[in-house]
Design a protein around this motif. Structure first.
Motif, mmCIF file in Angstrom:
data_model
loop_
_atom_site.group_PDB
_atom_site.id
_atom_site.type_symbol
_atom_site.label_atom_id
_atom_site.label_comp_id
_atom_site.label_asym_id
_atom_site.label_seq_id
_atom_site.Cartn_x
_atom_site.Cartn_y
_atom_site.Cartn_z
ATOM 1 N N MET A 1 -5.885 -24.091 65.033
ATOM 2 C CA MET A 1 -5.770 -24.101 63.582
ATOM 3 C C MET A 1 -6.678 -23.001 63.025
ATOM 4 O O MET A 1 -7.830 -22.891 63.418
ATOM 5 C CB MET A 1 -6.177 -25.466 63.045
ATOM 6 N N THR A 2 -6.157 -22.222 62.089
ATOM 7 C CA THR A 2 -6.913 -21.113 61.525
ATOM 8 C C THR A 2 -7.717 -21.569 60.311
ATOM 9 O O THR A 2 -7.479 -22.637 59.741
ATOM 10 C CB THR A 2 -5.959 -19.983 61.081
ATOM 11 N N PHE A 3 -8.674 -20.726 59.916
ATOM 12 C CA PHE A 3 -9.460 -21.010 58.715
ATOM 13 C C PHE A 3 -8.547 -21.125 57.500
ATOM 14 O O PHE A 3 -8.756 -21.989 56.647
ATOM 15 C CB PHE A 3 -10.507 -19.910 58.487
ATOM 16 N N THR A 4 -7.547 -20.270 57.423
ATOM 17 C CA THR A 4 -6.623 -20.292 56.290
ATOM 18 C C THR A 4 -5.925 -21.643 56.179
ATOM 19 O O THR A 4 -5.813 -22.203 55.084
ATOM 20 C CB THR A 4 -5.579 -19.161 56.412
ATOM 21 N N PHE A 43 -0.879 -17.745 54.903
ATOM 22 C CA PHE A 43 -0.481 -18.258 56.215
ATOM 23 C C PHE A 43 1.008 -18.014 56.472
ATOM 24 O O PHE A 43 1.392 -17.527 57.530
ATOM 25 C CB PHE A 43 -0.797 -19.752 56.309
ATOM 26 N N ALA A 44 1.838 -18.373 55.486
ATOM 27 C CA ALA A 44 3.292 -18.230 55.660
ATOM 28 C C ALA A 44 3.678 -16.772 55.845
ATOM 29 O O ALA A 44 4.546 -16.449 56.663
ATOM 30 C CB ALA A 44 4.029 -18.844 54.466
ATOM 31 N N TRP A 45 3.041 -15.884 55.087
ATOM 32 C CA TRP A 45 3.348 -14.457 55.189
ATOM 33 C C TRP A 45 2.968 -13.913 56.570
ATOM 34 O O TRP A 45 3.760 -13.205 57.203
ATOM 35 C CB TRP A 45 2.603 -13.694 54.098
ATOM 36 N N THR A 46 1.765 -14.262 57.027
ATOM 37 C CA THR A 46 1.299 -13.702 58.300
ATOM 38 C C THR A 46 2.034 -14.291 59.504
ATOM 39 O O THR A 46 2.061 -13.668 60.565
ATOM 40 C CB THR A 46 -0.219 -13.908 58.481
ATOM 41 N N HIS A 47 2.623 -15.479 59.343
ATOM 42 C CA HIS A 47 3.357 -16.105 60.449
ATOM 43 C C HIS A 47 4.875 -16.069 60.248
ATOM 44 O O HIS A 47 5.614 -16.690 61.002
ATOM 45 C CB HIS A 47 2.890 -17.549 60.635
ATOM 46 N N ALA A 48 5.311 -15.353 59.213
ATOM 47 C CA ALA A 48 6.743 -15.193 58.917
ATOM 48 C C ALA A 48 7.461 -16.535 58.753
ATOM 49 O O ALA A 48 8.585 -16.708 59.204
ATOM 50 C CB ALA A 48 7.430 -14.336 59.974
ATOM 51 N N HIS A 49 6.788 -17.468 58.091
ATOM 52 C CA HIS A 49 7.404 -18.765 57.762
ATOM 53 C C HIS A 49 7.979 -18.654 56.346
ATOM 54 O O HIS A 49 7.376 -19.092 55.372
ATOM 55 C CB HIS A 49 6.370 -19.895 57.836
#
Length: 89
Positions: A1-4, A43-49
């Motif tokens: 789990m990331t800080f974000t 989070f969604a942007w960096t993981h393409a969700h």
């Protein structure tokens, strides 16, 4: 789990708790939600969700509306009432 993820989840929980109290500070929960929205957008942007990203855009608009209704609008109302009282004096 990331800080974000941790930050976004914590801010979402804080927002929910603030609104659930129905106290005079409940509206500040929308600021916590806005911070949560920002975290989930990153989070969604960096993981393409992309579905999560679109959902969070909608929740961001809801948070901004809540901030307007609970915080900014009443602040303008108080300032206007104070201005009217000063004019009457």
């Amino acid at each position: 789990m990331t800080f974000t993820e941790l930050f976004a989840a914590a801010m979402g929980l804080m927002g929910t708790l603030l609104l659930a109290t129905r106290s005079r500070h409940a509206g500040w929960g929308f600021l916590a939600f806005l911070a949560s929205n920002a975290g989930w957008l990153v989070f969604a942007w960096t993981h393409a969700h992309w579905p999560l990203f679109v959902q969070q855009l909608g929740f961001t608009l809801s948070s901004l509306l809540g901030i307007w209704v609970w915080i900014i609008g009443p602040a303008f109302g108080r300032a206007y009432a104070r201005f009217e009282r000063e004019l009457e004096a």
